[in-house]
Scaffold this active site. Structure first.
Site, PDB file in Angstrom:
ATOM      1  N   CYS A 170      -7.503  32.495  -4.273  1.00 47.54           N
ATOM      2  CA  CYS A 170      -6.490  32.168  -5.291  1.00 47.54           C
ATOM      3  C   CYS A 170      -6.147  33.419  -6.087  1.00 47.54           C
ATOM      4  CB  CYS A 170      -7.035  31.082  -6.218  1.00 47.54           C
ATOM      5  SG  CYS A 170      -6.016  30.818  -7.684  1.00 47.54           S
TER       6      CYS A 170
ATOM      7  N   CYS B   2      -7.293  33.039 -10.013  1.00 42.75           N
ATOM      8  CA  CYS B   2      -8.677  32.914 -10.467  1.00 42.75           C
ATOM      9  C   CYS B   2      -9.163  34.254 -11.062  1.00 42.75           C
ATOM     10  CB  CYS B   2      -9.583  32.491  -9.310  1.00 42.75           C
ATOM     11  SG  CYS B   2      -9.634  30.709  -9.014  1.00 42.75           S
TER      12      CYS B   2
ATOM     13  N   HIS C  47     -10.395  26.788 -11.579  1.00 37.85           N
ATOM     14  CA  HIS C  47      -9.407  26.477 -10.533  1.00 37.85           C
ATOM     15  C   HIS C  47      -9.225  24.978 -10.317  1.00 37.85           C
ATOM     16  CE1 HIS C  47      -7.145  27.570  -6.846  1.00 37.85           C
ATOM     17  NE2 HIS C  47      -7.724  26.538  -6.290  1.00 37.85           N
TER      18      HIS C  47
ATOM     19  N   ASN D 131       5.547  23.858 -13.441  1.00 36.00           N
ATOM     20  CA  ASN D 131       5.745  23.027 -12.253  1.00 36.00           C
ATOM     21  C   ASN D 131       4.366  22.632 -11.776  1.00 36.00           C
ATOM     22  OD1 ASN D 131       8.541  23.315 -12.146  1.00 36.00           O
ATOM     23  ND2 ASN D 131       8.381  25.212 -10.984  1.00 36.00           N
TER      24      ASN D 131
ATOM     25  N   SER E  86       3.335  26.409  -5.770  1.00 36.17           N
ATOM     26  CA  SER E  86       2.695  27.006  -4.592  1.00 36.17           C
ATOM     27  C   SER E  86       1.198  27.215  -4.777  1.00 36.17           C
ATOM     28  CB  SER E  86       3.376  28.335  -4.268  1.00 36.17           C
ATOM     29  OG  SER E  86       3.381  29.158  -5.416  1.00 36.17           O
TER      30      SER E  86
ATOM     31  N   HIS F 223      -3.934  26.263  -8.946  1.00 45.30           N
ATOM     32  CA  HIS F 223      -4.626  26.759 -10.143  1.00 45.30           C
ATOM     33  C   HIS F 223      -3.800  26.372 -11.385  1.00 45.30           C
ATOM     34  CE1 HIS F 223      -7.611  29.626 -11.907  1.00 45.30           C
ATOM     35  NE2 HIS F 223      -6.784  29.458 -12.914  1.00 45.30           N
TER      36      HIS F 223
ATOM     37  N   HIS G 125      -1.623  26.503 -14.170  1.00 46.31           N
ATOM     38  CA  HIS G 125      -0.811  27.590 -14.750  1.00 46.31           C
ATOM     39  C   HIS G 125       0.620  27.138 -14.999  1.00 46.31           C
ATOM     40  CE1 HIS G 125       0.648  27.905 -10.601  1.00 46.31           C
ATOM     41  NE2 HIS G 125       1.635  28.676 -11.047  1.00 46.31           N
TER      42      HIS G 125
ATOM     43  N   GLN H  14       4.687  28.907 -16.487  1.00 44.92           N
ATOM     44  CA  GLN H  14       5.476  30.130 -16.451  1.00 44.92           C
ATOM     45  C   GLN H  14       6.326  30.259 -17.707  1.00 44.92           C
ATOM     46  OE1 GLN H  14       7.414  31.064 -12.641  1.00 44.92           O
ATOM     47  NE2 GLN H  14       6.731  29.056 -11.935  1.00 44.92           N
TER      48      GLN H  14
HETATM   49 ZN   LIG Z   1      -7.608  29.697  -8.921  1.00 41.42          ZN
END
Ligand SMILES: [Zn+2]
Length: 341
Positions: free
Chosen positions: A53, A56, A115, A155, A163, A166, A168, A170
């Site tokens: 990833c 990570c 993660h 998203n 995609s 993890h 996250h 933006q």
């Molecule tokens: Zn990750």
């Protein structure tokens, strides 16, 4: 007073006070059988660290940079940013062909080093760290001369085009004010000038007196399904006190905001017993230095799922060519979310 029976039984259109657009509601259609596409349900079990990833802690990204061993949140500039900051501004006016340069930057915001998590698994103080990072990014990006709007969004889930699982989000920050924000700016400005109050202050006042579309409330925030919602379980988180942007949150309000996000994302996961996909985003005042006293910032969630973890709503055909349409009403969706709480 609204005649409630009519809105639950007859086709009608509803007005979005923030954009000035209409949506079509067809409550009588919810009885039809579903034989359309079912999405594959992605397995939700993930390790807390994945060596492949790129988000990570400690891992190397495509650019060759390595992430630090971060312990709560972490932000960096997207290695494949959709907006560039180092290019020359230009305007093209060639007959009926118009184009203008768009400058800006794209940031990636890691919510947690773990993660396996999502906002739905994080506690209020963990989400508060995310809000603090949003505020810091908004301050820094918004103070730049070449940035006039800062769009914070997430998203979540492969079905929303995400995609990497993890946790996250933006931030895209750009030199012009984007379409959706221009619409909401105009509607809020007109209302404020005519009523000396923010549009959303009066809207949440009306929703709190009725409670039909209310999903959750704490001392500082309201979570509701807007009357004009397009997506089946679309929601808004709105601060009770009018404020133009997230930089104006008091310490207590920040905790209240994190609590509202925690409640909503955890409730979403319970709805279809899955890691609930959505796009969420915060709409707030532009950062071009003009007067935005009329703005009342808010966070919206647009989840695609309709009736299970594997059946999603499609925006096709009539919606592409005419206007958005929904079957289940905002009121029945709100009732289902309330019952899960
Ligand atoms: Zn990750």
């Amino acid at each position: 007073m609204i005649q409630k029976d009519i809105l639950q039984n007859q086709s009608h259109k509803r007005f979005n006070i923030l954009t000035g657009e209409w949506i079509l509601v067809s409550p009588h259609r919810t009885k039809r059988p579903w034989q359309g596409q079912q999405e594959k349900q992605a397995g939700d079990k993930r390790p807390s660290y994945d060596e492949s990833c790129y988000l990570c802690p400690g891992n190397e990204r495509a650019s060759g940079d390595s992430n630090p061993q971060y312990t709560d949140t972490y932000a960096f500039t997207n290695d494949f940013a959709a907006l560039q900051s180092k290019s020359d501004p230009f305007i093209i006016n060639d007959g009926l062909l118009r184009a203008e340069s768009e400058l800006g930057t794209c940031r990636v915001i890691c919510f947690s080093p773990d993660h396996s998590k999502s906002l739905a698994h994080m506690d209020t103080s963990g989400i508060e760290n995310v809000v603090s990072l949003w505020q810091e990014e908004f301050r820094q990006l918004g103070s730049r001369e070449d940035i006039r709007y800062v769009q914070i969004f997430e998203n979540k889930g492969a079905v929303m085009g995400c995609s990497n699982p993890h946790p996250h989000g933006q931030i895209w920050a750009q030199s012009s004010i984007p379409n959706e924000v221009i619409k909401k700016d105009k509607r809020q400005k007109d209302y404020y000038e005519n009523n000396q109050k923010s549009l959303l202050s009066d809207y949440i006042h009306q929703e709190l007196s009725n409670k039909e579309r209310l999903v959750y409330e704490n001392g500082h925030f309201v979570v509701l399904i807007p009357f004009w919602a397009v997506w089946p379980f679309e929601t808004m988180i709105i601060p009770k006190r009018q404020q133009a942007h997230i930089g104006q949150l008091s310490a207590e309000e920040k905790t209240g905001f994190a609590d509202a996000i925690r409640f909503l994302t955890a409730t979403y996961d319970k709805l279809f017993d899955c890691s609930f996909p959505y796009s969420s985003g915060i709409h707030q005042a532009p950062t071009d230095g003009k007067d935005y006293d009329h703005w009342h910032w808010h966070m919206s969630f647009y989840p695609p799922l309709l009736r299970s973890a594997t059946v999603k709503k499609f925006m096709v055909g009539y919606e592409m060519f005419a206007m958005p349409q929904r079957d289940i009403t905002a009121e029945s969706a709100a009732q289902r979310l309330r019952e899960l709480a």
